[in-house]
Motif scaffolding. Sequence first.
Motif, PDB file in Angstrom:
ATOM      1  N   ASN A 128      -3.403   6.953  -2.146  1.00 29.52           N
ATOM      2  CA  ASN A 128      -3.878   5.575  -2.606  1.00 29.52           C
ATOM      3  C   ASN A 128      -3.529   4.473  -2.151  1.00 29.52           C
ATOM      4  OD1 ASN A 128      -6.329   4.333  -3.839  1.00 29.52           O
ATOM      5  ND2 ASN A 128      -5.384   4.138  -5.753  1.00 29.52           N
ATOM      6  N   ARG A 129      -2.821   4.425  -0.770  1.00 30.03           N
ATOM      7  CA  ARG A 129      -2.276   3.215  -0.504  1.00 30.03           C
ATOM      8  C   ARG A 129      -2.905   2.720   0.841  1.00 30.03           C
ATOM      9  NH1 ARG A 129       3.552   5.038   1.535  1.00 30.03           N
ATOM     10  NH2 ARG A 129       3.421   2.781   2.014  1.00 30.03           N
ATOM     11  N   ASN A 130      -2.834   1.441   0.997  1.00 28.84           N
ATOM     12  CA  ASN A 130      -3.382   0.662   2.058  1.00 28.84           C
ATOM     13  C   ASN A 130      -4.638   0.921   2.490  1.00 28.84           C
ATOM     14  OD1 ASN A 130      -2.600  -1.565   3.397  1.00 28.84           O
ATOM     15  ND2 ASN A 130      -1.237  -0.428   4.979  1.00 28.84           N
ATOM     16  N   ARG A 131      -5.566   1.438   1.629  1.00 28.57           N
ATOM     17  CA  ARG A 131      -6.941   1.958   2.046  1.00 28.57           C
ATOM     18  C   ARG A 131      -7.711   1.126   2.835  1.00 28.57           C
ATOM     19  NH1 ARG A 131      -9.320   6.129  -2.604  1.00 28.57           N
ATOM     20  NH2 ARG A 131      -7.634   7.888  -2.377  1.00 28.57           N
ATOM     21  N   VAL A 132      -8.011  -0.178   2.350  1.00 31.14           N
ATOM     22  CA  VAL A 132      -8.884  -1.337   2.769  1.00 31.14           C
ATOM     23  C   VAL A 132      -8.322  -1.528   4.170  1.00 31.14           C
ATOM     24  CG1 VAL A 132      -9.617  -3.668   2.769  1.00 31.14           C
ATOM     25  CG2 VAL A 132      -9.331  -2.097   0.768  1.00 31.14           C
ATOM     26  N   SER A 133      -7.185  -1.868   4.509  1.00 29.34           N
ATOM     27  CA  SER A 133      -6.807  -2.028   5.820  1.00 29.34           C
ATOM     28  C   SER A 133      -6.996  -0.917   6.600  1.00 29.34           C
ATOM     29  CB  SER A 133      -5.328  -2.809   5.935  1.00 29.34           C
ATOM     30  OG  SER A 133      -4.279  -1.971   5.403  1.00 29.34           O
ATOM     31  N   ALA A 191      -7.882  -8.912  18.987  1.00 30.96           N
ATOM     32  CA  ALA A 191      -7.625  -9.009  17.503  1.00 30.96           C
ATOM     33  C   ALA A 191      -6.954  -7.691  17.026  1.00 30.96           C
ATOM     34  CB  ALA A 191      -8.941  -9.192  16.845  1.00 30.96           C
ATOM     35  N   LEU A 192      -6.808  -6.388  17.897  1.00 29.84           N
ATOM     36  CA  LEU A 192      -6.318  -5.454  17.257  1.00 29.84           C
ATOM     37  C   LEU A 192      -4.699  -5.498  17.192  1.00 29.84           C
ATOM     38  CD1 LEU A 192      -6.684  -2.377  16.531  1.00 29.84           C
ATOM     39  CD2 LEU A 192      -6.215  -1.856  18.981  1.00 29.84           C
ATOM     40  N   PRO A 193      -3.787  -6.010  17.942  1.00 29.34           N
ATOM     41  CA  PRO A 193      -2.459  -6.235  17.787  1.00 29.34           C
ATOM     42  C   PRO A 193      -2.417  -6.952  16.315  1.00 29.34           C
ATOM     43  CG  PRO A 193      -2.911  -6.761  20.044  1.00 29.34           C
ATOM     44  CD  PRO A 193      -4.236  -6.684  19.259  1.00 29.34           C
ATOM     45  N   ILE A 194      -3.005  -8.087  16.013  1.00 30.84           N
ATOM     46  CA  ILE A 194      -2.823  -8.633  14.801  1.00 30.84           C
ATOM     47  C   ILE A 194      -3.396  -7.794  13.532  1.00 30.84           C
ATOM     48  CG2 ILE A 194      -3.806 -10.741  13.457  1.00 30.84           C
ATOM     49  CD1 ILE A 194      -4.327 -12.012  16.307  1.00 30.84           C
ATOM     50  N   LEU A 195      -4.223  -7.221  13.818  1.00 29.52           N
ATOM     51  CA  LEU A 195      -4.792  -6.055  12.651  1.00 29.52           C
ATOM     52  C   LEU A 195      -3.903  -5.161  12.454  1.00 29.52           C
ATOM     53  CD1 LEU A 195      -8.376  -6.114  13.514  1.00 29.52           C
ATOM     54  CD2 LEU A 195      -7.453  -7.421  11.568  1.00 29.52           C
ATOM     55  N   VAL A 196      -3.095  -4.745  13.461  1.00 29.33           N
ATOM     56  CA  VAL A 196      -2.226  -3.595  13.251  1.00 29.33           C
ATOM     57  C   VAL A 196      -0.931  -4.231  12.723  1.00 29.33           C
ATOM     58  CG1 VAL A 196      -0.485  -2.010  14.406  1.00 29.33           C
ATOM     59  CG2 VAL A 196      -2.926  -2.127  15.253  1.00 29.33           C
ATOM     60  N   GLY A 197      -0.597  -5.269  12.769  1.00 31.33           N
ATOM     61  CA  GLY A 197       0.479  -6.146  12.284  1.00 31.33           C
ATOM     62  C   GLY A 197       0.253  -6.234  10.890  1.00 31.33           C
ATOM     63  N   ILE A 198      -0.802  -6.553  10.513  1.00 34.18           N
ATOM     64  CA  ILE A 198      -1.305  -6.901   9.032  1.00 34.18           C
ATOM     65  C   ILE A 198      -1.455  -5.389   8.391  1.00 34.18           C
ATOM     66  CG2 ILE A 198      -3.268  -7.447   7.620  1.00 34.18           C
ATOM     67  CD1 ILE A 198      -3.927  -9.733   9.640  1.00 34.18           C
ATOM     68  N   HIS A 199      -1.732  -4.383   8.910  1.00 32.07           N
ATOM     69  CA  HIS A 199      -1.823  -3.138   8.264  1.00 32.07           C
ATOM     70  C   HIS A 199      -0.367  -2.602   7.954  1.00 32.07           C
ATOM     71  CE1 HIS A 199      -3.332   0.996   7.185  1.00 32.07           C
ATOM     72  NE2 HIS A 199      -2.342   1.289   8.149  1.00 32.07           N
ATOM     73  N   VAL A 200       0.565  -2.773   8.876  1.00 36.41           N
ATOM     74  CA  VAL A 200       1.982  -2.445   8.955  1.00 36.41           C
ATOM     75  C   VAL A 200       2.567  -3.255   7.682  1.00 36.41           C
ATOM     76  CG1 VAL A 200       4.199  -2.367   9.919  1.00 36.41           C
ATOM     77  CG2 VAL A 200       2.056  -1.248  11.154  1.00 36.41           C
ATOM     78  N   LEU A 201       2.465  -4.496   7.703  1.00 32.92           N
ATOM     79  CA  LEU A 201       3.070  -5.478   6.810  1.00 32.92           C
ATOM     80  C   LEU A 201       2.480  -5.024   5.345  1.00 32.92           C
ATOM     81  CD1 LEU A 201       3.145  -8.909   8.286  1.00 32.92           C
ATOM     82  CD2 LEU A 201       5.039  -7.586   7.903  1.00 32.92           C
ATOM     83  N   LEU A 202       1.166  -4.820   5.325  1.00 34.02           N
ATOM     84  CA  LEU A 202       0.621  -4.357   3.955  1.00 34.02           C
ATOM     85  C   LEU A 202       1.181  -2.991   3.477  1.00 34.02           C
ATOM     86  CD1 LEU A 202      -3.226  -5.524   4.111  1.00 34.02           C
ATOM     87  CD2 LEU A 202      -1.238  -6.543   2.765  1.00 34.02           C
ATOM     88  N   GLY A 203       1.324  -1.958   4.421  1.00 30.67           N
ATOM     89  CA  GLY A 203       1.793  -0.762   4.070  1.00 30.67           C
ATOM     90  C   GLY A 203       3.270  -0.908   3.578  1.00 30.67           C
ATOM     91  N   ARG A 204       4.259  -1.766   4.328  1.00 33.61           N
ATOM     92  CA  ARG A 204       5.518  -1.942   3.788  1.00 33.61           C
ATOM     93  C   ARG A 204       5.545  -2.434   2.698  1.00 33.61           C
ATOM     94  NH1 ARG A 204       8.266  -3.259   9.686  1.00 33.61           N
ATOM     95  NH2 ARG A 204       8.245  -1.333  10.437  1.00 33.61           N
ATOM     96  N   ARG A 205       4.653  -3.403   1.873  1.00 34.90           N
ATOM     97  CA  ARG A 205       4.737  -4.075   0.895  1.00 34.90           C
ATOM     98  C   ARG A 205       4.407  -3.101  -0.309  1.00 34.90           C
ATOM     99  NH1 ARG A 205       1.587  -9.626   0.851  1.00 34.90           N
ATOM    100  NH2 ARG A 205       2.432  -9.356  -1.095  1.00 34.90           N
ATOM    101  N   SER A 206       3.537  -2.261   0.215  1.00 34.34           N
ATOM    102  CA  SER A 206       2.887  -1.337  -0.985  1.00 34.34           C
ATOM    103  C   SER A 206       3.927  -0.107  -1.437  1.00 34.34           C
ATOM    104  CB  SER A 206       1.708  -0.717  -0.648  1.00 34.34           C
ATOM    105  OG  SER A 206       1.682   0.209   0.704  1.00 34.34           O
ATOM    106  N   ARG A 207       4.955  -0.204  -0.654  1.00 37.58           N
ATOM    107  CA  ARG A 207       6.085   0.962  -0.873  1.00 37.58           C
ATOM    108  C   ARG A 207       6.822   0.658  -2.227  1.00 37.58           C
ATOM    109  NH1 ARG A 207       8.667   2.962   4.781  1.00 37.58           N
ATOM    110  NH2 ARG A 207       6.713   3.967   5.424  1.00 37.58           N
TER     111      ARG A 207
END
Length: 115
Positions: free
Chosen positions: A54-59, A99-115
């Motif tokens: 249940n992590r990072n589902r939206v991004s 836009a993809l590299p920006i979205l990948v960066g956001i996804h990675v940052l959100l994933g790291r914050r959810s740990r």
Amino acid sequence: MWLVADALKDGDGGEAWQAVAANLLMIHGGAAMVTLVLLGALYPLHMRLGWRANRNRVSGCLMVTINGLLILTAFGLYYSGADVLRAWTGYVHIAVGLALPILVGIHVLLGRRSR
């Protein structure tokens, strides 16, 4: 890089820029094939585990959608016979690809914050 080479092919040294643009598209196509393999590997190795946790589902869903859109527009660019549809598909593919590299960066940052 292809956008720059494509824009410069109509000016001085156009033939050289045309060759550069063609070679960049071939490299892009090869990289896309490798990316498709990597995207296929993401499901069992990454997405399934993230969904269950249940992590990072939206991004994550956004990433799947964006990559799917890139795949569909690439297919359209390759096989579309209508000039209007091909131009529209090209614009969408370029915008989403940029836009993809920006979205990948956001996804990675959100994933790291959810740990």
